[in-house]
Each structure stands twice: as structure tokens, then as C-alpha cells.
Design a protein around this motif. Structure first.
Motif, PDB file in Angstrom:
ATOM      1  N   PRO A 127       0.834  -1.209   0.000  1.00  0.00           N
ATOM      2  CA  PRO A 127       0.000   0.000   0.000  1.00  0.00           C
ATOM      3  C   PRO A 127       0.866   1.255   0.000  1.00  0.00           C
ATOM      4  N   PRO A 128       0.339   2.372  -0.472  1.00  0.00           N
ATOM      5  CA  PRO A 128       1.169   3.565  -0.675  1.00  0.00           C
ATOM      6  C   PRO A 128       1.597   4.249   0.615  1.00  0.00           C
ATOM      7  N   ILE A 129       2.710   4.973   0.506  1.00  0.00           N
ATOM      8  CA  ILE A 129       3.219   5.814   1.593  1.00  0.00           C
ATOM      9  C   ILE A 129       3.323   7.241   1.079  1.00  0.00           C
ATOM     10  N   VAL A 130       2.866   8.185   1.884  1.00  0.00           N
ATOM     11  CA  VAL A 130       3.014   9.610   1.589  1.00  0.00           C
ATOM     12  C   VAL A 130       3.929  10.204   2.653  1.00  0.00           C
ATOM     13  N   ALA A 131       4.979  10.882   2.227  1.00  0.00           N
ATOM     14  CA  ALA A 131       5.949  11.509   3.133  1.00  0.00           C
ATOM     15  C   ALA A 131       5.856  13.019   2.983  1.00  0.00           C
ATOM     16  N   ILE A 132       5.512  13.688   4.065  1.00  0.00           N
ATOM     17  CA  ILE A 132       5.354  15.144   4.039  1.00  0.00           C
ATOM     18  C   ILE A 132       6.402  15.771   4.944  1.00  0.00           C
ATOM     19  N   ASP A 133       7.364  16.437   4.339  1.00  0.00           N
ATOM     20  CA  ASP A 133       8.413  17.146   5.069  1.00  0.00           C
ATOM     21  C   ASP A 133       8.144  18.643   5.035  1.00  0.00           C
ATOM     22  N   GLY A 134       8.902  19.366   5.853  1.00  0.00           N
ATOM     23  CA  GLY A 134       8.774  20.812   5.848  1.00  0.00           C
ATOM     24  C   GLY A 134       9.200  21.396   7.171  1.00  0.00           C
ATOM     25  N   PRO A 135       9.371  22.692   7.228  1.00  0.00           N
ATOM     26  CA  PRO A 135       9.832  23.348   8.447  1.00  0.00           C
ATOM     27  C   PRO A 135       8.751  23.387   9.520  1.00  0.00           C
ATOM     28  N   ALA A 136       9.161  23.769  10.725  1.00  0.00           N
ATOM     29  CA  ALA A 136       8.232  23.882  11.839  1.00  0.00           C
ATOM     30  C   ALA A 136       7.178  24.943  11.539  1.00  0.00           C
ATOM     31  N   GLY A 137       5.945  24.679  11.989  1.00  0.00           N
ATOM     32  CA  GLY A 137       4.891  25.672  11.864  1.00  0.00           C
ATOM     33  C   GLY A 137       4.259  25.763  10.496  1.00  0.00           C
ATOM     34  N   ALA A 138       4.552  24.822   9.602  1.00  0.00           N
ATOM     35  CA  ALA A 138       3.974  24.872   8.255  1.00  0.00           C
ATOM     36  C   ALA A 138       2.601  24.220   8.183  1.00  0.00           C
ATOM     37  N   GLY A 139       2.143  23.666   9.297  1.00  0.00           N
ATOM     38  CA  GLY A 139       0.821  23.041   9.320  1.00  0.00           C
ATOM     39  C   GLY A 139       0.828  21.591   8.896  1.00  0.00           C
ATOM     40  N   LYS A 140       1.989  20.946   8.995  1.00  0.00           N
ATOM     41  CA  LYS A 140       2.106  19.561   8.515  1.00  0.00           C
ATOM     42  C   LYS A 140       1.182  18.611   9.273  1.00  0.00           C
ATOM     43  N   SER A 141       1.166  18.732  10.599  1.00  0.00           N
ATOM     44  CA  SER A 141       0.372  17.791  11.393  1.00  0.00           C
ATOM     45  C   SER A 141      -1.103  17.873  11.042  1.00  0.00           C
ATOM     46  N   THR A 142      -1.619  19.085  10.947  1.00  0.00           N
ATOM     47  CA  THR A 142      -3.049  19.272  10.675  1.00  0.00           C
ATOM     48  C   THR A 142      -3.445  18.675   9.335  1.00  0.00           C
ATOM     49  N   VAL A 143      -2.706  19.015   8.288  1.00  0.00           N
ATOM     50  CA  VAL A 143      -3.114  18.554   6.958  1.00  0.00           C
ATOM     51  C   VAL A 143      -2.764  17.088   6.747  1.00  0.00           C
ATOM     52  N   THR A 144      -1.698  16.609   7.391  1.00  0.00           N
ATOM     53  CA  THR A 144      -1.351  15.196   7.244  1.00  0.00           C
ATOM     54  C   THR A 144      -2.422  14.319   7.859  1.00  0.00           C
ATOM     55  N   ARG A 145      -2.912  14.721   9.017  1.00  0.00           N
ATOM     56  CA  ARG A 145      -3.988  13.967   9.657  1.00  0.00           C
ATOM     57  C   ARG A 145      -5.235  13.974   8.770  1.00  0.00           C
ATOM     58  N   ALA A 146      -5.573  15.142   8.221  1.00  0.00           N
ATOM     59  CA  ALA A 146      -6.757  15.237   7.366  1.00  0.00           C
ATOM     60  C   ALA A 146      -6.576  14.440   6.076  1.00  0.00           C
ATOM     61  N   LEU A 147      -5.367  14.467   5.513  1.00  0.00           N
ATOM     62  CA  LEU A 147      -5.099  13.718   4.282  1.00  0.00           C
ATOM     63  C   LEU A 147      -5.212  12.222   4.527  1.00  0.00           C
ATOM     64  N   ALA A 148      -4.670  11.764   5.651  1.00  0.00           N
ATOM     65  CA  ALA A 148      -4.748  10.339   5.977  1.00  0.00           C
ATOM     66  C   ALA A 148      -6.203   9.887   6.074  1.00  0.00           C
ATOM     67  N   GLU A 149      -7.020  10.700   6.722  1.00  0.00           N
ATOM     68  CA  GLU A 149      -8.434  10.355   6.852  1.00  0.00           C
ATOM     69  C   GLU A 149      -9.114  10.366   5.487  1.00  0.00           C
ATOM     70  N   ARG A 150      -8.781  11.345   4.660  1.00  0.00           N
ATOM     71  CA  ARG A 150      -9.401  11.458   3.335  1.00  0.00           C
ATOM     72  C   ARG A 150      -9.062  10.256   2.455  1.00  0.00           C
ATOM     73  N   LEU A 151      -7.819   9.761   2.554  1.00  0.00           N
ATOM     74  CA  LEU A 151      -7.370   8.683   1.676  1.00  0.00           C
ATOM     75  C   LEU A 151      -7.502   7.298   2.307  1.00  0.00           C
ATOM     76  N   GLY A 152      -7.936   7.238   3.551  1.00  0.00           N
ATOM     77  CA  GLY A 152      -8.048   5.942   4.210  1.00  0.00           C
ATOM     78  C   GLY A 152      -6.695   5.337   4.549  1.00  0.00           C
ATOM     79  N   LEU A 153      -5.706   6.191   4.831  1.00  0.00           N
ATOM     80  CA  LEU A 153      -4.370   5.750   5.218  1.00  0.00           C
ATOM     81  C   LEU A 153      -4.153   6.021   6.707  1.00  0.00           C
TER      82      LEU A 153
END
Length: 522
Positions: free
Chosen positions: A290-316
Motif C-alpha cells: 500500500p502507498p506511503i506519503v511523506a510530508i516534510d517541511g519546516p516547523a509551523g507549516a501546518g504539517k500535522s493538521t493537513v497530514t492527519r486530514a489527508l490520511a483520513e481522506r485517503l483511508g491511510l
């Protein structure tokens, strides 16, 4: 539902649209597969309810001299009815002279890259994809849509059009939609109506053989010489044994379309067969995990918020690596250890039991040695020292090993500062999510206020964030870097919903719906 017959009609309709336009190009003879595309096109994508335009144009440029241009099915009245029934606002059905006012010889041609024309249908249909690309680009310049909807059934066409539109810099999001099949498994196609009952039964061996070979790949198969039989050969043998006239059976890399001898990464097993006067194509997508999505970036870019939402959207699954580093930092502080002392920090890791979970609200829960620390690890005291602790090789080694173990089976979205470069270098999608320092400071101030903490002046927050960026990007172990194959996404001025949709679009450019269906309802 409006019928548009001329470019003038189309341009007048387009001028009247205050909302985004989503476009479904077809050659008419609409069927259930086209209707699925139109339904998808009618869905909002973060910018309000779109206006859906369908085209019905039998493109002479994509037919060869001995192909079925003259007898290709045409039924405009039925097309209007089918398109209107699933949400289209207008149907553009031009004559040839509207698209080629100076004739075929006077039309600027679009030639796709040769590397995408060496396999599957292209060698057997010279000029076909040039004709497709030329007319689709022509239509896009007239329609100027926000989003273009295409079926994954014609996989080579989808790959080629994505590449052509990207190379030309056309600002349109290309969305591929999974193949729709009829009750006997045959992929929906306008040409299916050519088939008589006997030919229809013969055609059904194509999807059945693809499915059988797909299922057989877990079982080794040897030929007369004892060598392993590759999937393309298995497919050809299965089709021929069922009496099909095989034009080709090939295994190719999903995005480069380069031929493969064995499955590797994301790949496509495809075939074309002849049934009477009809030529039918189909494929199946193969994935090693199954696929893996890797989201990098600096602190405060909102990674946690959108990564959680993306995981829920894609069923990951959502792997909150930031919470893991915060938890270790909290533990180091709790033990009274100097965060700069690598040896002392290493000692803290001995016997450390770190567990991630999912709370009732879908948020990440964290426990360290039985202590619930989900809220505590978000404090400013932890935030200011997490980069220092994370920079130690012992910490990164321990947590990277744990993350990779979690990701061995795939099927997850992870965020951090070296996920794509160090933890999951073979992720299907890598994104470098970022925002300006000023934007991140503003978001940090809002977050602190919401959590009830004292909010420092914005200038002080900007200085802290800039310094953290410097430390993260210059540390000796796994520095914050954008992977060479990562997509950069700058989120200034974007809503969370818009960022998530942009990430979904990037994901779908790499992972077709057939390989990983979207669990969200249509």
C-alpha cells in the motif's frame, strides 16, 4: 442543460460562468463510465459548486487510416440526456471545422515525449496520441477549466496528457477516475456496442485474464526451461488459451511506461485484443505494498493538521512523527537531563516505551512508559527544545527504526523534517510543505492563544522560527532538506481544505484510484 455547437457559443457560455469550470472531454456515445466522470466533476473541490462542461467531439486526428472514424457511434440526443442526468450544465458538440478552422494541415500539433510512445498502444497506433494531445490542448485553451476529468481506463492517454499539460504549463488540475466496468467485468467503452453476443463473451476473457494473472503473482510459475514466467507472458498465454487474438500484453512502469520484466514498485499490466472488428484494451495496476506519503517541511507549516486530514481522506494511517520527537523531548526534560548532552539523552532512551494511538476525536494520543503526555508535549517548553533533542543521532536512529517498522507494510501518511529523505525514501509521494516565516509565526501565535498559553510578540516568534529553521537545516544528522523528487507546496493564503485538496491531487498523480480507491463518498 445547454447545447453549444460553435466556439462562439462556448466562449459566450464561458464568460457567463462565475464559478469554477470542470471539464470532461469525450468523443460522445456516452456510457456509464462517462457518467461517473461527470458525477465526479460536479463535486465541489474547495471553491464552491462547479459548472460542469462535457464535450462530444469525434476527433479525426486520433484515428488511423484503417480505423473506425466513419462508423464511430454518434447520438447527440442521447448524450445530452445522459450528461444532464448526472449534473452537467452544458455540452459542447462542435463540427470539425470549429476545432480545425484551417484544416488538419493548418493546426498546430502537440507531440508527446517519445519516451511515452514506445510501449502499449502507441507503436501500434502511430500519430494517435499526437492527435489526442493536440485536440485536448485546443479544447483546454477554449474552455479554460479549473479541473480536467479523465478516465484511468485509457492509462497511457492519462499519463501522456498529464505530462503534456505539465510541460506546457497549463494551469489545470488533472483528475483521473477509476475504470467503470459492466456486469461481466468488461471496461465501459463506446466500442462495446459493436460487439455481437459471441464477441461479447470473447471480450470478457480480457478482464478475467488480467484478474487471474494478478491473483497468480503470489505463486511462482516456471516455463519449460525452469525460468520464472513474467506477468506479461502469463497474460498472453491466458488470453491465447481462451481463444483471444492478442495484439499486445505488456508490463510497464506506471508513470514512465518503460517496459518491465517483473513487477517493481507501481506498475501496469495491460493488453489489447481483437474481437471481430473491435479493438479492446484493459489493464490492472500492481503495487508491491500500500502507498506511503511523506510530508516534510519546516516547523509551523501546518504539517500535522493537513497530514492527519489527508490520511483520513485517503483511508491511510497517520504516523505523527513530530509527536514522537516531542514525546522524547518531554521525557528528557522530565528526567532533568541536559538536552544538549547526547550521552545523557542516549541513556534516557534505554527502556523507553513510546506508544501512539488515536483518540476519540481522531487526534494522536501519546504515552511514555504509561504516562499520558498528549497535551504536555505541545507546551512551549517542549517546542523550544525539540530540535535540539531531535538532532542527536541516537534519538533519530531509535525513532527512525521505529517509524520504518511501522511503515514496512505501507498504507500510511507521515510528516516530519526528514521523512522523505531519510525515513521513507521510496514513498510514492513526497511533499515539502512550507510557508513563509511571517505566516508560520502568525499561525503559532494563534495556536498558543487557543491553547491558553502566553503569546510572545510576533517579532520574537519569527526570530524563534527562523533560528529553528537554521538549526534544522544545518544539523549533522538528517538535516531538513527538500528531497529531489519532492513536490513543494507553499501554503500561504491557503485554507486547510485547499491544502488537503492540493495534496490529494498530487497523490492521485502518482497512485491511481484502481490501486488505492478513495474511501470518501462520491
Amino acid at each position: 442543460m445547454q447545447l453549444l455547437r460553435t466556439r462562439r457559443d462556448l466562449l459566450a457560455w464561458r464568460r457567463d460562468q462565475a464559478r469554477p469550470v470542470h471539464f470532461v472531454p469525450t468523443m460522445g456515445a456516452l456510457h456509464a463510465g462517462h457518467q461517473a466522470l461527470i458525477r465526479r466533476a460536479a463535486q465541489p473541490r474547495g471553491a464552491g459548486v462547479p459548472a460542469v462542461l462535457v464535450s462530444a467531439y469525434v476527433n479525426p486526428l486520433q484515428f488511423g487510416p484503417r480505423e473506425d472514424f466513419q462508423r464511430y457511434p454518434r447520438n447527440l440526443a442521447a448524450d445530452l440526456e445522459l450528461a444532464a442526468a448526472v449534473g452537467a450544465q452544458a455540452l459542447f458538440a462542435p463540427d470539425v471545422h470549429e476545432i480545425q478552422p484551417a484544416g488538419a494541415e493548418g493546426l498546430t500539433r502537440i507531440r508527446p515525449p517519445a519516451s511515452l510512445l514506445s510501449s502499449l498502444c502507441a507503436p501500434r497506433r502511430p500519430g494517435h496520441f499526437e492527435g489526442v494531445a493536440t485536440v485536448v490542448v485546443r479544447l483546454l485553451t477554449l474552455v479554460r477549466p479549473r479541473r480536467l476529468l479523465l478516465g484511468e481506463k485509457d492509462w497511457q492517454q492519462l499519463v501522456i496528457l498529464r505530462r503534456v499539460l505539465a510541460d506546457l504549463g497549463l494551469a489545470v488540475a488533472v483528475e483521473g477516475c477509476a475504470t467503470v466496468r459492466e456486469s461481466d467485468g468488461l471496461a465501459c467503452s463506446s466500442r462495446n456496442r459493436y460487439l455481437n453476443p459471441g464477441e461479447r463473451r470473447q471480450a470478457a476473457v480480457l478482464p478475467a485474464s488480467l484478474q487471474a494473472v494478478r491473483e497468480s503473482l503470489s505463486r511462482p510459475l516456471e516455463g519449460p526451461s525452469g525460468a520464472a514466467v513474467d506477468p506479461a507472458t502469463r497474460l498472453r498465454q491466458a488470453l491465447e488459451q481462451a481463444g483471444a487474438v492478442v495484439e499486445y500484453a505488456e508490463l510497464v512502469a506506471a508513470h514512465s511506461l518503460a517496459p518491465l520484466s517483473r513487477p517493481r514498485g507501481l506498475c501496469v499490466l495491460a493488453a489489447a485484443i481483437r474481437c471481430g472488428s473491435s479493438r479492446l484494451t484493459d489493464h490492472t495496476v500492481l503495487m508491491s505494498r500500500p502507498p506511503i506519503v511523506a510530508i516534510d517541511g519546516p516547523a509551523g507549516a501546518g504539517k500535522s493538521t493537513v497530514t492527519r486530514a489527508l490520511a483520513e481522506r485517503l483511508g491511510l494511517l497517520y504516523l505523527d512523527t513530530g509527536a514522537m520527537y516531542r514525546a522524547v523531548t518531554w521525557w528528557v526534560q522530565r528526567q532533568g537531563v541536559d538536552p544538549a548532552d547526547a550521552a545523557a539523552v542516549d541513556n534516557c532512551l534505554q527502556g523507553l516505551e513510546l506508544r501512539l494511538g488515536i483518540g476519540a476525536a481522531g487526534d494522536t494520543t501519546v504515552q511514555i512508559n504509561g504516562h499520558e503526555v498528549s497535551a504536555a508535549i505541545r507546551s512551549p517548553q517542549v517546542t523550544v527544545q525539540v530540535s535540539l533533542v531531535a538532532a542527536h543521532g541516537c534519538v533519530r536512529k531509535a525513532l527512525t527504526a521505529q517509524q520504518q517498522a511501522m511503515g514496512a507494510r505501507g498504507g500510511l501518511v507521515a510528516e516530519g523534517r526528514d521523512i522523505g529523505t531519510a525515513v521513507f525514501p521510496d514513498a510514492e509521494l513526497k511533499v515539502f510543505l512550507t510557508a513563509t516565516v511571517a505566516e508560520r509565526a502568525r499561525r503559532r501565535a494563534h495556536d498558543l492563544e487557543q491553547r491558553g498559553f502566553v503569546v510572545p510578540p510576533l517579532a520574537e516568534l519569527e526570530a524563534q522560527i527562523a533560528e529553528r529553521d537554521r538549526l534544522d537545516s544545518t544539523r549533522a544528522v538528517a538535516p531538513l532538506l527538500q528531497a529531489d523528487d519532492a513536490e513543494e507546496l507553499v501554503t500561504d493564503g491557503m485554507t486547510i481544505a485547499a491544502v488537503v485538496q492540493a495534496l490529494v491531487d498530487l497523490f492521485r498523480q502518482r497512485v491511481p484510484e484502481e490501486a488505492w480507491p478513495d474511501p470518501s463518498p462520491d
